[in-house]
Design a protein around this motif. Structure first.
Motif, short mmCIF file in Angstrom:
data_model
loop_
_atom_site.label_atom_id
_atom_site.label_comp_id
_atom_site.label_asym_id
_atom_site.label_seq_id
_atom_site.Cartn_x
_atom_site.Cartn_y
_atom_site.Cartn_z
N MET A 1 69.08 8.45 2.02
CA MET A 1 69.28 7.72 0.76
C MET A 1 70.44 8.28 -0.06
N GLU A 2 71.10 9.29 0.43
CA GLU A 2 72.13 10.01 -0.31
C GLU A 2 73.17 9.09 -0.96
N GLU A 3 73.60 8.06 -0.25
CA GLU A 3 74.62 7.15 -0.78
C GLU A 3 74.05 6.13 -1.77
N LYS A 4 72.72 5.95 -1.77
CA LYS A 4 72.09 4.92 -2.60
C LYS A 4 71.53 5.47 -3.91
N SER A 5 70.65 6.45 -3.81
CA SER A 5 70.02 7.03 -5.00
C SER A 5 69.29 8.32 -4.61
N LYS A 6 68.99 9.12 -5.61
CA LYS A 6 68.23 10.33 -5.39
C LYS A 6 66.76 9.95 -5.20
N VAL A 7 66.10 10.55 -4.25
CA VAL A 7 64.69 10.29 -3.98
C VAL A 7 63.85 10.96 -5.05
N SER A 8 62.84 10.23 -5.55
CA SER A 8 61.95 10.75 -6.58
C SER A 8 60.65 11.25 -5.97
N VAL A 9 60.13 12.33 -6.54
CA VAL A 9 58.84 12.88 -6.15
C VAL A 9 58.03 13.02 -7.43
#
Length: 117
Positions: free
Chosen positions: A86-94
């Motif tokens: 997902m690096e190019e799209k958005s930061k992953v949320s936790v």
């Protein structure tokens, strides 16, 4: 065979229903994975498969970990793979990480790789 490949390994697909539960929901192309139980070597292929199914179309990934009791390096690897994809799209949320899982994230530096909520 790379991370998030669609082929299943017969040895890794044993019935792990009692150990890990993964529910997937979405609003458009924003996907949330509600993960409960233990995310380890035996159960991580289940999450990996579900993440792999949506990666192509996903604009955002969120992992709801409030019910996650334990995460091993294999589980962290799945989350890392998702973050890299997902690096190019958005930061992953936790979200809603328990104290014990949060400690693992902090010890490994994974808390800096994700949007921790």
């Amino acid at each position: 065979m790379g991370l998030f490949s669609r082929k299943k390994d017969a040895d890794s697909t044993a019935d792990n229903g009692a150990l890990l539960t993964v529910s997937v929901s979405n609003v458009g192309t924003a996907y949330t994975f509600d993960v409960a139980g233990r995310l380890d070597t035996n159960t991580s292929p289940e999450l990996e498969e579900k993440v792999g199914e949506v990666l192509g179309e996903a604009s955002k990934l969120t992992f709801e970990l409030g019910k996650l009791e334990y995460i091993s390096s294999a589980g962290l690897r799945v989350l890392l793979g998702a973050a890299q994809a997902m690096e190019e799209k958005s930061k992953v949320s936790v979200c809603n990480v328990s104290d014990s899982v949060k400690e693992i994230f902090e010890l490994t530096g994974f808390n800096r790789l994700f949007d921790m909520q």
